[in-house]
Scaffold this active site. Structure first.
Site, PDB file in Angstrom:
ATOM      1  CD  GLU A 150      44.104  30.430  40.271  1.00  0.00           C
ATOM      2  OE1 GLU A 150      42.858  30.356  40.345  1.00  0.00           O
ATOM      3  OE2 GLU A 150      44.807  30.879  41.193  1.00  0.00           O
ATOM      4  CB  VAL A 169      44.143  41.314  23.230  1.00  0.00           C
ATOM      5  CG1 VAL A 169      42.821  41.016  22.556  1.00  0.00           C
ATOM      6  CG2 VAL A 169      44.967  40.037  23.378  1.00  0.00           C
ATOM      7  CB  THR A 194      32.882  36.657  43.094  1.00  0.00           C
ATOM      8  OG1 THR A 194      32.010  37.690  42.653  1.00  0.00           O
ATOM      9  CG2 THR A 194      33.705  36.162  41.928  1.00  0.00           C
ATOM     10  CB  ILE A 233      41.382  34.898  36.246  1.00  0.00           C
ATOM     11  CG1 ILE A 233      40.829  35.389  37.598  1.00  0.00           C
ATOM     12  CG2 ILE A 233      40.291  34.214  35.420  1.00  0.00           C
ATOM     13  CD1 ILE A 233      39.647  36.315  37.515  1.00  0.00           C
ATOM     14  N   GLY A 234      43.726  34.031  34.349  1.00  0.00           N
ATOM     15  CA  GLY A 234      44.163  33.492  33.061  1.00  0.00           C
ATOM     16  C   GLY A 234      45.022  32.254  33.231  1.00  0.00           C
ATOM     17  N   GLY A 241      31.875  43.906  46.406  1.00  0.00           N
ATOM     18  CA  GLY A 241      32.841  43.160  45.601  1.00  0.00           C
ATOM     19  C   GLY A 241      33.131  43.738  44.230  1.00  0.00           C
ATOM     20  CB  SER A 242      35.445  43.224  41.923  1.00  0.00           C
ATOM     21  OG  SER A 242      35.892  41.893  42.120  1.00  0.00           O
ATOM     22  CG  HIS A 279      62.844  15.319  57.413  1.00  0.00           C
ATOM     23  ND1 HIS A 279      63.250  15.878  56.208  1.00  0.00           N
ATOM     24  CD2 HIS A 279      63.188  14.010  57.370  1.00  0.00           C
ATOM     25  CE1 HIS A 279      63.830  14.928  55.485  1.00  0.00           C
ATOM     26  NE2 HIS A 279      63.801  13.786  56.168  1.00  0.00           N
ATOM     27  NE  ARG A 338      26.381  34.843  42.738  1.00  0.00           N
ATOM     28  CZ  ARG A 338      27.455  35.569  42.679  1.00  0.00           C
ATOM     29  NH1 ARG A 338      27.971  36.066  43.741  1.00  0.00           N
ATOM     30  NH2 ARG A 338      28.055  35.815  41.542  1.00  0.00           N
TER      31      ARG A 338
HETATM   32  P1  NAI Z   1      45.141  40.332  36.918  1.00  0.00           P
HETATM   33  O1  NAI Z   1      45.175  41.780  37.158  1.00  0.00           O
HETATM   34  O2  NAI Z   1      45.744  39.398  37.905  1.00  0.00           O
HETATM   35  O3  NAI Z   1      45.802  40.009  35.490  1.00  0.00           O
HETATM   36  C1  NAI Z   1      45.328  40.588  34.292  1.00  0.00           C
HETATM   37  C2  NAI Z   1      46.435  40.561  33.268  1.00  0.00           C
HETATM   38  O4  NAI Z   1      45.861  40.965  32.011  1.00  0.00           O
HETATM   39  C3  NAI Z   1      47.572  41.509  33.589  1.00  0.00           C
HETATM   40  O5  NAI Z   1      48.781  40.806  33.599  1.00  0.00           O
HETATM   41  C4  NAI Z   1      47.491  42.539  32.447  1.00  0.00           C
HETATM   42  O6  NAI Z   1      48.752  43.024  32.067  1.00  0.00           O
HETATM   43  C5  NAI Z   1      46.827  41.746  31.317  1.00  0.00           C
HETATM   44  N1  NAI Z   1      46.150  42.562  30.298  1.00  0.00           N
HETATM   45  C6  NAI Z   1      45.369  43.657  30.492  1.00  0.00           C
HETATM   46  N2  NAI Z   1      44.925  44.141  29.293  1.00  0.00           N
HETATM   47  C7  NAI Z   1      45.410  43.330  28.317  1.00  0.00           C
HETATM   48  C8  NAI Z   1      45.303  43.301  26.891  1.00  0.00           C
HETATM   49  N3  NAI Z   1      44.592  44.196  26.192  1.00  0.00           N
HETATM   50  N4  NAI Z   1      45.959  42.328  26.212  1.00  0.00           N
HETATM   51  C9  NAI Z   1      46.697  41.396  26.892  1.00  0.00           C
HETATM   52  N5  NAI Z   1      46.827  41.383  28.234  1.00  0.00           N
HETATM   53  C10 NAI Z   1      46.201  42.335  28.967  1.00  0.00           C
HETATM   54  O7  NAI Z   1      43.589  40.002  36.684  1.00  0.00           O
HETATM   55  P2  NAI Z   1      42.780  38.639  36.659  1.00  0.00           P
HETATM   56  O8  NAI Z   1      43.666  37.470  36.417  1.00  0.00           O
HETATM   57  O9  NAI Z   1      41.651  38.866  35.727  1.00  0.00           O
HETATM   58  O10 NAI Z   1      42.229  38.544  38.141  1.00  0.00           O
HETATM   59  C11 NAI Z   1      41.349  39.556  38.627  1.00  0.00           C
HETATM   60  C12 NAI Z   1      41.505  39.742  40.106  1.00  0.00           C
HETATM   61  O11 NAI Z   1      41.072  38.601  40.807  1.00  0.00           O
HETATM   62  C13 NAI Z   1      42.936  40.010  40.503  1.00  0.00           C
HETATM   63  O12 NAI Z   1      42.961  41.055  41.448  1.00  0.00           O
HETATM   64  C14 NAI Z   1      43.384  38.721  41.121  1.00  0.00           C
HETATM   65  O13 NAI Z   1      44.365  38.912  42.121  1.00  0.00           O
HETATM   66  C15 NAI Z   1      42.084  38.166  41.696  1.00  0.00           C
HETATM   67  N6  NAI Z   1      42.147  36.718  41.679  1.00  0.00           N
HETATM   68  C16 NAI Z   1      42.919  36.081  42.581  1.00  0.00           C
HETATM   69  C17 NAI Z   1      43.064  34.723  42.543  1.00  0.00           C
HETATM   70  C18 NAI Z   1      43.937  34.070  43.533  1.00  0.00           C
HETATM   71  O14 NAI Z   1      44.197  34.626  44.597  1.00  0.00           O
HETATM   72  N7  NAI Z   1      44.449  32.888  43.234  1.00  0.00           N
HETATM   73  C19 NAI Z   1      42.405  33.893  41.545  1.00  0.00           C
HETATM   74  C20 NAI Z   1      41.655  34.665  40.623  1.00  0.00           C
HETATM   75  C21 NAI Z   1      41.550  36.021  40.701  1.00  0.00           C
END
Ligand code: NAI
Length: 466
Positions: free
Chosen positions: A188, A238, A43, A185-186, A145-146, A444, A37
């Protein structure tokens, strides 16, 4: 040493890679950092944690003023949102930070190469890009990374069916947004666009959202977010999406039926997968596991001597702070020191409002593992600061070993949870007990007092609850 000859070459400048490079350089190792990048930070800084937090912060203020401003005597007239200005502010935050990291890295003596790295063998890395070079190196650290996982049935087009990369930069608020996946992610990004006026529906495969947290915590979060206007369909798998004239119809299996959901945009947030392609891993003999992550031992060594890997590209939670700790540990190992990461107490946070944060063992997991625990709970509604801040929704749980009182875990649903979880993490790191936490003086008034009260509640002696 020749100019392009290094002790360590780190591939990937995200929080894992750049931290590893800084620590290696601090320890006197001649260090190269290769990043494809244009900017450093990976990321997390460019398209992940930081821009999403900027958006969450701005929209939280907007929602607060809109929903509660009048109660606080703040008269705003007609409150308006300018999505362009909001994005500009977020971009400025990112720009500031990535520039800062570039300065930091170079001042710490790390040599940065911009380009795509390919491992030729355990001692040679080829860089293809603006800084084309062949690097001779004693060690390699893979920190690539990912990237977003896709569902085979849902083709990402970057316009109507999008990933988080796009959803942090929409130019206007979508009328209807369907979010696939109720994880970090979903939730937030769903919250960001819901606050800005989108009709957001989260479709989650599992029976509950935020499934990494205790059931009572994630159910309470769902109730709160529903009250704020987000819609949730749990147990919905989905299975496809069809785009016609800029609108999408998402199909999901729910309770044995096929259901459809109309949307202007669909955000796919179903997890992330490691970036291992194009690095020459196969030719170099670096083995992957069944989930295509780089296989490592507990000293971050891959199957090839002198090649190491850290962060999202190896096993474990895909979290920036986990990658950073591994970056420090691998650099220390390379310098002949005992680098180590305590995987038992890595905090996990979702930055909704209220935030959810956990560290250590949850109550649900303790039950599954048949570990006898005492659990202390304390509601935010009984906390003075939370009342003053209009942030009374939420609960703190302290989970302690029933036999020894050792602090095993903490789960927090509440404003500022991401900040005060660290207090509990420090106690756990040093093997503290719930009693130790209960006897620690907390300022406090702060919301963090709820943590102390929950620790007192382990022994049924919370002061400010019945
Ligand atoms: P995630 O693994 O946290 O959540 C993905 C969700 O999608 C799961 O609950 C799963 O059951 C669902 N899913 C999977 N296939 C599906 C389908 N066909 N239909 C409906 N639901 C389905 O993954 P996410 O939110 O994409 O985050 C990716 C990575 O990034 C995670 O490891 C997360 O911890 C990290 N991350 C951390 C953040 C933080 O620390 N605040 C912020 C954003 C990401």
């Amino acid at each position: 040493m020749a100019e392009n000859s290094f002790d360590v070459t780190v591939i990937g400048a995200g929080p894992g890679g750049y931290v590893a490079a800084i620590r290696a350089s601090q320890l006197g190792l001649k260090t190269a950092l290769v990043e494809k990048r244009e900017t450093l930070g990976g990321t997390c800084l460019n398209i992940g944690c930081i821009p999403s937090k900027a958006l969450l912060h701005s929209t939280e203020i907007y929602e607060f003023l809109r929903e509660k401003g009048a109660d606080h005597g703040i008269k705003t007239g007609s409150l308006k949102i300018d999505v362009g200005a909001l994005m500009k502010k977020k971009d400025a935050v990112v720009e500031n930070l990535v520039k800062g990291v570039a300065t930091l890295v170079s001042k710490k003596g790390v040599t940065v190469f911009q380009g795509a790295a390919r491992i030729k063998d355990a001692n040679t890395v080829e860089v293809d890009g603006p800084d084309k070079a062949t690097l001779e190196t004693r060690n390699i650290v893979i920190a690539t990374g990912s990237r977003v996982s896709e569902l085979p049935s849902l083709k990402i087009d970057g316009k109507t069916v999008v990933t988080s990369d796009d959803a942090i930069a929409f130019d206007k608020t979508p009328g209807k947004l369907v979010v696939v996946g109720g994880g970090a992610i979903g939730l937030e990004l769903g919250a960001v666009w819901s606050r800005l006026g989108s009709e957001v529906t989260v479709l989650e495969f599992l029976p509950r959202i935020a499934a990494g947290f205790d059931t009572d915590i994630s159910r309470m979060l769902e109730r709160i977010l529903k009250k704020r206007g987000m819609n949730f369909v749990t147990g919905a798998k989905v299975t496809g999406a069809e785009t016609r004239k800029g609108k999408v119809t998402v199909t999901a299996e729910h309770n044995g039926d096929q259901k459809t959901y109309e949307a202007d945009k669909v955000l796919v947030a179903v997890g992330r997968r490691p970036c291992t392609e194009g690095l020459g891993l196969e030719d170099a003999g670096v083995e992957l596991d069944d989930r295509k992550r780089v296989k490592t031992d507990n000293h971050f060594r891959t199957s090839v001597k002198n090649i190491y890997a850290i962060g999202d590209v190896i096993a474990g939670p895909m979290l920036a702070h986990k990658a950073e700790e591994e970056g420090v540990a691998v650099a220390e190992i390379l310098a002949g020191k005992p680098g180590h990461v305590n995987y038992d107490v890595i905090p996990n946070v979702i930055y909704t409002d209220p935030e959810v944060a956990s560290a250590g063992l949850g109550e649900d997991h303790a039950k599954e593992k048949e570990i006898k625990v005492n659990v202390g709970k304390f509601p935010l509604s009984a906390n003075g600061r939370a009342l003053a801040m209009d942030a009374t929704e939420g609960l703190v749980k302290v989970i302690a070993c029933a036999e020894t009182d050792r602090l095993l875990g903490v789960q927090i649903l509440g404003r500022n949870a991401s900040e005060f979880i660290s207090g509990a993490v420090a106690h756990m790191e040093y093997g503290g007990s719930a009693e130790d936490l209960a006897r620690t003086v907390h300022a406090h008034p702060t919301i963090s007092e709820t943590l102390k009260e929950a620790a007192l509640a382990v022994d049924k002696r919370a002061i400010h609850s019945l």
